[in-house]
Write an enzyme that holds these catalytic residues in place. Structure first.
Site, PDB file in Angstrom:
ATOM      1  N   GLY A 107       0.776  -1.237   0.000  1.00  0.00           N
ATOM      2  CA  GLY A 107       0.000   0.000   0.000  1.00  0.00           C
ATOM      3  C   GLY A 107       0.808   1.286   0.000  1.00  0.00           C
ATOM      4  N   ASP A 108       2.074   1.211   0.265  1.00  0.00           N
ATOM      5  CA  ASP A 108       2.900   2.427   0.267  1.00  0.00           C
ATOM      6  C   ASP A 108       4.348   2.075  -0.055  1.00  0.00           C
ATOM      7  OD1 ASP A 108       3.666   5.048   0.482  1.00  0.00           O
ATOM      8  OD2 ASP A 108       3.469   5.164   2.657  1.00  0.00           O
ATOM      9  N   LEU A 109       4.523   1.425  -1.186  1.00  0.00           N
ATOM     10  CA  LEU A 109       5.865   0.973  -1.558  1.00  0.00           C
ATOM     11  C   LEU A 109       6.692   2.132  -2.099  1.00  0.00           C
ATOM     12  CD1 LEU A 109       5.189  -2.450  -3.325  1.00  0.00           C
ATOM     13  CD2 LEU A 109       6.311  -2.088  -1.119  1.00  0.00           C
TER      14      LEU A 109
END
Lengths: 194, 326
Positions: A107-109
């Protein structure tokens, strides 16, 4: 030392080898929404970190958790943002492949959420605050799309993308299908007037 | 001294302006108003075609200059609705040939940014660009605008319009929903979708429409909750991009930037992060001819013009495709 992130304050207690991540309230959003966001993200983050580790993706071990705070082990290293190269991003591709195979979307790479420990030669993934269980191609595709967007800040981003894909394909049998979706995602969600 | 005439007409607003270096000489708009429902591209283009002559002759009259002194004709070449873009492009080409001056194809998104910088004095801001079709967090990196985050489906303005259309509220829905939201008292939990630096509105809108249709909640409470969720998503991503790029200026632009609640939230976030908040006058937030004329002037001075035969419109033109030479 305390790092004030966009979402949370992260306190590094070097002496005790721990990190305390506390989601602070945001004044700009109403309390009801703020409480929901902080509580849900804290809970999911802790659970997914443990699950990712079980499938071989290095994440910090959790020591304690409350509604807005996670206490975890301190990883010694630097963010991948500072040391990124083709070899390391290929390893990231393997990590992401393993998580996706397990049904986890990070979700927040971003490269700021990856810590490289040169001592162990291991890349740890951190900040699972926006993670979720998701086996859809769409979720996986967006996960990678987000990373690729961020890689554009590097001049050799095309090489980095290639290396990531190499690692990702190595561990995940549905890699091709996901990468096809990434291409589609890049094309849409933009201007669809006609 | 350079003088540029600019024409905007990517969607609902047909607008022209004449700009001389750092001065607006004239501006005039004849916006398209849908009879019902949303913007119909063909109807909008028809309206623009009917009004373009009046819009251009009015700015020429108001500027009180000899047309021979105009050095360039700028038009928004994209992104936007194809039929609207083509109508405006045709007029711009005709003017360019008639006056024998260069034609300048301006990227509509970049024009929103440039006018914002010009009017507010922001130096190197991160930009939150929110309009009907567009919702992007943008920053200049090297010689290009980089998109740090954006909508994965529909723009914030279209999302709010979609909600308002479901209850027969006339276009544009934004200002009316803002009023309804002020009467909301209760927060209703609705989807909140942020995926890293990107966000999505379609699930939120569907859930909001259903919440009203099931008659469980009033349209006031749902409008309020819809705004809170959608704007919190935008502010969250903006804050994350500010942190990531270590930027200390934020510029708000695009028509939805007129919403007071969104501005209030951004101001608070900026205060807490020690970031300077910039927003141009509401008149220049939405689509306008001045932004096209001014950006056209910057481009003309950098020698970026386009031949008539190469001036095909670009409905999907992205801001990160343009090299910023000024």
């Amino acid at each position: 030392m305390v790092i004030k992130g966009a979402e949370a304050d992260v306190e590094f207690d070097e002496d005790n080898g721990i990190v305390i991540k506390k989601r602070l309230p945001k004044r700009y959003r109403i309390k009801q929404l703020d409480d929901i966001i902080r509580r849900e993200r804290t809970k999911i983050e802790a659970k997914i970190m443990a699950d990712a580790r079980k499938v071989g993706v290095p994440t910090p071990i959790i020591l304690d958790i409350t509604y807005d705070t996670i206490k975890m082990e301190l990883i010694n290293g630097v963010t991948l943002k500072e040391v990124i190269d083709e070899r390391l991003i290929e390893r990231v591709g393997e990590h992401v492949g393993k998580m996706h195979k397990r049904g986890i979307v990070h979700g927040d790479l971003t490269t700021a959420n990856m810590i490289y420990s040169s001592e162990e030669d291991v890349i740890y993934l951190i900040d699972f605050g926006l993670s979720r269980y998701d086996e859809e191609m769409e979720g996986r595709g967006v996960d990678i799309h987000v990373l690729f967007q961020m890689l554009h800040i590097y001049d050799n981003y095309d090489k980095l993308e290639e290396s990531f894909i190499k690692g990702y394909k190595k561990v995940f049998d549905k890699a091709e299908e996901v990468l096809d979706r990434v291409k589609k995602i890049e094309k849409r969600g933009r201007y669809k007037h006609e | 001294m350079n003088i540029v005439l600019g024409i905007e007409g990517t969607a609902w607003n047909l607008s022209a302006a004449i700009v001389e270096e750092d001065k607006i000489l004239s501006e005039y708009s004849l916006p398209y108003q849908p009879v019902g429902g949303g913007i119909h591209p063909r109807d909008a283009a028809q309206s623009h075609a009917t009004n373009i002559k009046k819009v251009i002759s009015t700015v020429l009259d108001k500027a009180d200059i000899d047309p021979k002194n105009i050095n360039g004709v700028a038009f928004s070449i994209g992104p936007g609705m194809g039929p609207c873009l083509r109508t405006v492009a045709t007029a711009a080409r005709a003017l360019s040939l008639l006056l024998d001056i260069p034609l300048i194809g301006v990227n509509h998104c970049i024009a929103h940014i440039e006018i914002g910088k010009w009017l507010t004095g922001a130096k190197n801001p991160l930009i939150l660009y929110v309009s009907g079709a567009n919702s992007q967090v943008i920053g200049l990196r090297g010689r290009r605008y980089n998109i740090y985050g954006e909508t994965l489906d529909i723009g914030i303005g279209n999302a709010i319009d979609k909600f308002s259309r479901a209850f027969n509220i006339r276009h544009p829905g934004g200002p009316k929903i803002e009023e309804l939201a002020k009467k909301g008292e209760r927060y209703i939990k609705l989807p909140y979708v942020v995926k890293g630096m990107d966000f999505s509105f379609s699930g939120l809108v569907t859930a909001a429409i259903n919440a009203v249709n099931r008659e469980e909640f009033s349209i006031y409470d749902v409008s309020f909750s819809l705004q809170e969720n959608a704007f919190s998503m935008l502010v969250e991503v903006t804050e994350r991009a500010l942190a990531y790029t270590d930027t200390h200026e934020l510029l708000l632009t695009g028509g939805v930037g007129a919403n007071s609640r969104l501005r209030e939230m951004l101001k608070i976030m900026c205060e807490d992060r020690d970031v300077k908040f910039f927003a141009p006058d509401k008149k220049y937030m939405g689509d306008n001819g001045v932004m096209i004329a001014y950006t056209g002037l910057l481009m003309l001075k950098s020698g970026i013009t386009i031949k008539v035969e190469d001036s095909t419109v670009r409905p999907n033109f992205r801001p990160d495709e343009v090299e910023i030479k000024w």
